[in-house]
Design a protein around this motif. Sequence first.
Motif, PDB file in Angstrom:
ATOM      1  N   TYR A  31      20.913  38.172  86.149  1.00 20.39           N
ATOM      2  CA  TYR A  31      21.952  38.781  86.976  1.00 20.39           C
ATOM      3  C   TYR A  31      21.824  38.267  88.412  1.00 20.39           C
ATOM      4  O   TYR A  31      20.817  37.674  88.795  1.00 20.39           O
ATOM      5  N   GLU A  32      22.871  38.502  89.199  1.00 26.69           N
ATOM      6  CA  GLU A  32      22.880  38.101  90.604  1.00 26.69           C
ATOM      7  C   GLU A  32      22.260  39.203  91.452  1.00 26.69           C
ATOM      8  O   GLU A  32      22.512  40.392  91.240  1.00 26.69           O
ATOM      9  N   ARG A  33      21.478  38.805  92.459  1.00 27.18           N
ATOM     10  CA  ARG A  33      20.749  39.784  93.256  1.00 27.18           C
ATOM     11  C   ARG A  33      21.459  40.253  94.528  1.00 27.18           C
ATOM     12  O   ARG A  33      21.194  41.381  94.985  1.00 27.18           O
ATOM     13  N   PRO A  34      22.330  39.462  95.178  1.00 33.83           N
ATOM     14  CA  PRO A  34      22.940  39.951  96.418  1.00 33.83           C
ATOM     15  C   PRO A  34      23.600  41.324  96.326  1.00 33.83           C
ATOM     16  O   PRO A  34      23.469  42.128  97.263  1.00 33.83           O
ATOM     17  N   PRO A  35      24.286  41.678  95.219  1.00 34.37           N
ATOM     18  CA  PRO A  35      24.905  43.009  95.176  1.00 34.37           C
ATOM     19  C   PRO A  35      23.907  44.166  95.160  1.00 34.37           C
ATOM     20  O   PRO A  35      24.311  45.311  95.391  1.00 34.37           O
ATOM     21  N   LEU A  36      22.631  43.883  94.885  1.00 29.56           N
ATOM     22  CA  LEU A  36      21.655  44.968  94.811  1.00 29.56           C
ATOM     23  C   LEU A  36      21.553  45.734  96.120  1.00 29.56           C
ATOM     24  O   LEU A  36      21.291  46.943  96.121  1.00 29.56           O
ATOM     25  N   VAL A  53      25.246  37.480  84.942  1.00 30.30           N
ATOM     26  CA  VAL A  53      25.809  36.129  84.976  1.00 30.30           C
ATOM     27  C   VAL A  53      26.584  35.853  83.696  1.00 30.30           C
ATOM     28  O   VAL A  53      27.722  35.380  83.727  1.00 30.30           O
ATOM     29  N   HIS A  54      25.956  36.122  82.542  1.00 22.74           N
ATOM     30  CA  HIS A  54      26.605  35.988  81.240  1.00 22.74           C
ATOM     31  C   HIS A  54      26.222  37.194  80.388  1.00 22.74           C
ATOM     32  O   HIS A  54      25.073  37.650  80.453  1.00 22.74           O
ATOM     33  N   PRO A  55      27.130  37.705  79.584  1.00 23.57           N
ATOM     34  CA  PRO A  55      26.722  38.755  78.656  1.00 23.57           C
ATOM     35  C   PRO A  55      25.706  38.205  77.659  1.00 23.57           C
ATOM     36  O   PRO A  55      25.632  36.994  77.431  1.00 23.57           O
TER      37      PRO A  55
END
Length: 416
Positions: A41-46, A62-64
């Motif tokens: 998963y992407e970390r910036p939204p955390l 990123v991908h299911p």
Amino acid sequence: MSETFVVVGGGLAGAKTVEALRERDFSGRIELICEEEAPPYERPPLSKEYLAGRAEVPDLTVHPREWYSEHDVELRLGTRATGVHPGSHEVELADATRLGYDKLVLATGSRPRRLPLPGVDSRGVYCLRRLGDADRLAAALRRVDRLVIIGAGWIGLEVAAVAREYGVGVHVVEAAHQPLLEALGPRMGEFFAELHREHGVELHLSARVAEVLNSSGVTGVRLTDGSELPADAVLLAVGARPELTLAETAGLDIDNGVLVDTGLTTSDPDILAVGDIADLRHPTFGRLRVEHWANALKQPAVAAATMLGHSASFTELPYFFTDQYDLGMEYHGFVPGDVEDRVVVRGSLTDRRFVACWLDGSDRVLAAMNVNVFGQNERIRTLIHSGVSVVPERLADTTYSLDDVDALRKRPVGST
């Protein structure tokens, strides 16, 4: 015989590397090793949307999970790599299993820095790097009244903004005399300081924490001047360190990170490094390692091309962004620490709509930050890549377009 490519790292860089390999029609075996139980998963939204409750896990992913099986990628979740053996071309896992590889990509990212403070392991002290960290911190923000954040970098200030949305009282303790001083310098540091003060954040600058106070849980922090800040929770936001353990076991060349060439190959021709750990020889800035989302997004395509025997170079400018309160910002470029930089502002600091440009001693634009002014990315990148010396007064004058590099250019004395 079919080749096997192994990628170690469960973040954006790891997921994008396996994606790029399949997009380039690599038909061999791919293994993606992820220490966490969640798919990459992407970390910036955390520290932004996810922490604020405006995004959910699928928005970050990123991908299911089914994407990996559909693309014949063996996804090993909850699996920790503990060593690399270049002689036998094997990756060792925590359960002593060894995976053979023909090419190996290290995308191990960073880990939060810790502070050797009394009480730092108390209940109610948080860090923010992984999904579970964000879940725990979000739960805390829904129940606490007072938060002390140690560190006024990007993570600290983004969390401060979200905490104020929750109605939490926030104190930020920063050793430097302005927030974001290393990243933006004193003038823009003061700009962000005023932004947070206007939203009720108490900033303690040129200050250090001596102790985390606790009594069966956090009760506050004591500063080195003896003053105390009451708190129900404490966030450690003092930066991150590249996760270099595997690179060290492999005997790779390391300095500020894993040394790689422009094709992202390490000192071992069969091992590549991408993302936070890659210390790249950049064509504009020289040796450069930055912990930016954009590197994790874009370096994998270059690494995949290199692994498949194609000539490829990573030449992208560093890029990052932030969202705090009603402020959106994007930053392109890099200002080396040994450069005496100057900031030229196009627009209004008061209205918080401007583009700030960092110039070196020759009046070349090294970096630019657009605040609440969007659609400027290509213009900014072109200006920085041009390497021309500009007339600072023209750069500050918004009647001169950033599109017209020639009009901004400084002419040699005597030229017309």
